[in-house]
Enzyme design. Sequence first.
Site, mmCIF file in Angstrom:
data_model
loop_
_atom_site.group_PDB
_atom_site.id
_atom_site.type_symbol
_atom_site.label_atom_id
_atom_site.label_comp_id
_atom_site.label_asym_id
_atom_site.label_seq_id
_atom_site.Cartn_x
_atom_site.Cartn_y
_atom_site.Cartn_z
ATOM 1 N N ARG A 80 -25.537 -20.258 6.108
ATOM 2 C CA ARG A 80 -24.712 -20.229 4.898
ATOM 3 C C ARG A 80 -25.375 -19.325 3.882
ATOM 4 N NH1 ARG A 80 -24.035 -26.784 4.571
ATOM 5 N NH2 ARG A 80 -22.795 -26.983 6.464
ATOM 6 N N ASP A 111 -25.928 -17.421 0.436
ATOM 7 C CA ASP A 111 -25.602 -17.716 -0.964
ATOM 8 C C ASP A 111 -24.654 -16.663 -1.540
ATOM 9 O OD1 ASP A 111 -27.609 -19.628 -0.745
ATOM 10 O OD2 ASP A 111 -29.120 -18.365 -1.715
ATOM 11 N N TYR A 167 -33.982 -12.181 8.209
ATOM 12 C CA TYR A 167 -33.505 -11.790 6.877
ATOM 13 C C TYR A 167 -34.344 -10.615 6.379
ATOM 14 C CZ TYR A 167 -30.707 -16.040 6.111
ATOM 15 O OH TYR A 167 -29.767 -17.022 6.175
ATOM 16 N N ARG A 169 -35.586 -16.399 -0.672
ATOM 17 C CA ARG A 169 -35.621 -15.885 -2.047
ATOM 18 C C ARG A 169 -36.795 -16.443 -2.841
ATOM 19 N NH1 ARG A 169 -29.695 -16.963 -4.102
ATOM 20 N NH2 ARG A 169 -30.609 -16.190 -6.057
#
Lengths: 247, 247
Positions: free
Chosen positions: B52, B54, B112, B200
Amino acid sequence: MRNFKIILQYEGTRYQGWQRQASTGNTIQGKLEAILGKMTGVEAVQVDGAGRTDAGVHAYGQAAGFKLDTDRTPEAVLAYLNQYLPEDIGVIAIEEMPERFHCRLHARGKTYRYRIWNSALPPVFERRYVYEYPQPLDIEAMRRAAALLVGTHDFKAFTSTKKGKKSTVRTIEELRIETAGEREIQLTYRGDGFLYHMVRILTGTLIEVGSGARRPEEMAELLACGLRERAGALAPAKGLALMEVRY
Amino acid sequence: MRNFKIILQYEGTRYQGWQRQASTGNTIQGKLEAILGKMTGVEAVQVDGAGRTDAGVHAYGQAAGFKLDTDRTPEAVLAYLNQYLPEDIGVIAIEEMPERFHCRLHARGKTYRYRIWNSALPPVFERRYVYEYPQPLDIEAMRRAAALLVGTHDFKAFTSTKKGKKSTVRTIEELRIETAGEREIQLTYRGDGFLYHMVRILTGTLIEVGSGARRPEEMAELLACGLRERAGALAPAKGLALMEVRY
């Protein structure tokens, strides 16, 4: 007056091209002139571009020049411009030049790149910078045609300029056709100068060669006849970018 | 019912993230479900994402799955989706899977990438995909910190999840910190799975190491204490992209 040269990048999507318009146009030149006017308090700062990119065309290395009566360092002028420019225009270098330097007249050559997205899959991250042409293209045929265009020729058939007075002779020093990844074909044009719409009409014509609609040998005939209506279609602006201006 | 897996790209800028929202949200999952519902005439098609993302996070290789009662070939389903998806979302691959395949439960790992624009010059063409951090960063210090994060650890200090029931143990298989050109630093995280906001917050913490505000050795203490408030700031969404889901 001090003479500055800047190197600029811009995403052309939102703009009506480089050149300031009589009244309302949203142009790169207009933006720069307004900001420099604000910085110096002079109303009529004139910014000259090395080339006039069309509406929707991008630049990775446009050059431009202007004269200013200012005490600021070149770095401070660059910082001021970037502070007030919208985020789709940016100055990436600045240099103070001799008084007689003129960024258009002294340019010795330019490099343009045209990007063709040659896949049925969507160009999500590249969509603003490529022309989507999903049908198969015969790159070898395009290269044979490109070889006939390299050199010094009268490119009258490959420009939209109506007036017949100025010379339409130009030199293409190099025309590379390469694949980039599995889905993209890039045409890189290096030359001493390019006529109005020349890169886009050459690209449109080369795509017609690649699709099989034309023979590569026709390039010689087009150069000889000089008739715009015999050349190919004008390729869309968004696939084109000015990469570099050489001095 | 046939079981399909797709690979998706999207530019997250305009979206409130992957996950369908109760009512009005503009989400990737919502877009896909609406189009597949229209294609099949079924109101409640459910699309499961492997992860999921952001709001504002991008994807070059998100995976998603859905079950459909359809006679269409996988290629026809892909073409239908791309025909109706907006141009900032695209399906780049499709595959029909065995009935028991589940794209989230069977994912073995993800990659990522976080992009830091480490220059005072403007990122004209990259502005939607990078976090602008122009101050100098000590990459060697960041790499020493990153080395302490690789491996299997409790990453509780590096997630925004409030609930304490689920395991916060994850394995980072690789964390590469590289320069890309002269103006960009890329952090590439490969792991078996990532907690909410984990990439993050790790990135925000590593930037604080790079800026000199933290010592690399603090990473061990943060892993040991598990306190979110001791870790670094949440880095902005727009620098992050989901690159790949591995099965």
